[in-house]
Write a protein that holds these residues in place. Sequence first.
Motif, PDB file in Angstrom:
ATOM      1  N   LEU A  27       0.828  -1.201   0.000  1.00  0.00           N
ATOM      2  CA  LEU A  27       0.000   0.000   0.000  1.00  0.00           C
ATOM      3  C   LEU A  27       0.866   1.256   0.000  1.00  0.00           C
ATOM      4  O   LEU A  27       0.565   2.237  -0.692  1.00  0.00           O
ATOM      5  N   LEU A  28       1.974   1.237   0.734  1.00  0.00           N
ATOM      6  CA  LEU A  28       2.882   2.379   0.759  1.00  0.00           C
ATOM      7  C   LEU A  28       3.579   2.562  -0.587  1.00  0.00           C
ATOM      8  O   LEU A  28       3.812   3.690  -1.026  1.00  0.00           O
ATOM      9  N   VAL A  29       3.920   1.459  -1.252  1.00  0.00           N
ATOM     10  CA  VAL A  29       4.509   1.550  -2.595  1.00  0.00           C
ATOM     11  C   VAL A  29       3.527   2.221  -3.544  1.00  0.00           C
ATOM     12  O   VAL A  29       3.900   3.090  -4.337  1.00  0.00           O
ATOM     13  N   ALA A  30       2.251   1.836  -3.461  1.00  0.00           N
ATOM     14  CA  ALA A  30       1.237   2.425  -4.334  1.00  0.00           C
ATOM     15  C   ALA A  30       1.054   3.913  -4.040  1.00  0.00           C
ATOM     16  O   ALA A  30       0.928   4.724  -4.958  1.00  0.00           O
ATOM     17  N   LEU A  31       1.050   4.277  -2.762  1.00  0.00           N
ATOM     18  CA  LEU A  31       0.921   5.685  -2.389  1.00  0.00           C
ATOM     19  C   LEU A  31       2.097   6.484  -2.928  1.00  0.00           C
ATOM     20  O   LEU A  31       1.924   7.588  -3.464  1.00  0.00           O
TER      21      LEU A  31
END
Length: 314
Positions: A27-31
């Motif tokens: 999720l942090l990679v996507a953000l």
Amino acid sequence: MTRPLFNELRGHLEAFLVGQPHLIQELLVALLAGGHVIIEGVPGTGKTLLVKLLAQSIQSQFRRVQLTPDMLPSDMVGVNVFDFNQQAFSLKQGPVFTEILLADEINRTPPKTQSALLEAMEEQQVTLDGHTYALPPLFWVVATQNPLEFEGTYPLPEAQLDRFLFKLVVDYPPPAAAKQMLVNFQQGFHAQRQDLEQLTAIATVEEILASRRSVEDIAVDEKLLDYLLALVEKTRYHPDILIGASPRASLRWLQAAKADAWLNGQEYLLPDNLKTVAPPLLRHRLILRPEAQLDGIGIDEVITAILEQTPVPR
């Protein structure tokens, strides 16, 4: 936003959503990559909680919309209302006018309402009655769906699924993590109360946007571009795949891999970064042949085989 601060943000989330480190990392990679996310999992596995925690942790505007079969496109993007006092129309903004939008159970709302998100997700703007309204720079959509219910649902078409950078799959937490959840609950943490509002923010929206710009500085060797293209070609001609990755998917793949490299403290891209982001990036874009589905072959299994069969550049 510095990398250590991003690591602090990750630890902050893991302290509350125990047993899901891979989900938090993806999720942090996507953000960081600026890509929208769809999260699939059975109810009660912390999908909504995670997005709420993340929004609170970066001091961002947050809206949650529970999608239902009777929702209209105007319920999503807004509507122009005539103001008799001003003798003019004014925009009553819908939930898309925010920085982080949680679209809960997106497969429960009709295609018209689903498609209302398309322009917002792809163009970062909304057009109403001939007027275009810009959305905030951070604008980020996280949608959830329940994979177990099919009656009364509207599966997302491939064109809309391709707008999502990642499809994340949430599984049940391991026993140790499940016990820690009970301990946290017993100690007074209840996500449905005001606990989330009392959490200390770790970062700001401006720092997230600055980090996105830093990702562009990750160096990429030409051999890795050829490697990425070889992986994309494999998806298009694999015997178990009917429809492979699109050109848009290859661009998103590179951006997500660079974000993964940045989070790992690297200055340049490695083949492992491309491999790491491959499953969440491809699992909703590739369509298996009917024969493969009948044989019980899973999409993640095919993705793993493609990664193993493609030579890695030296």
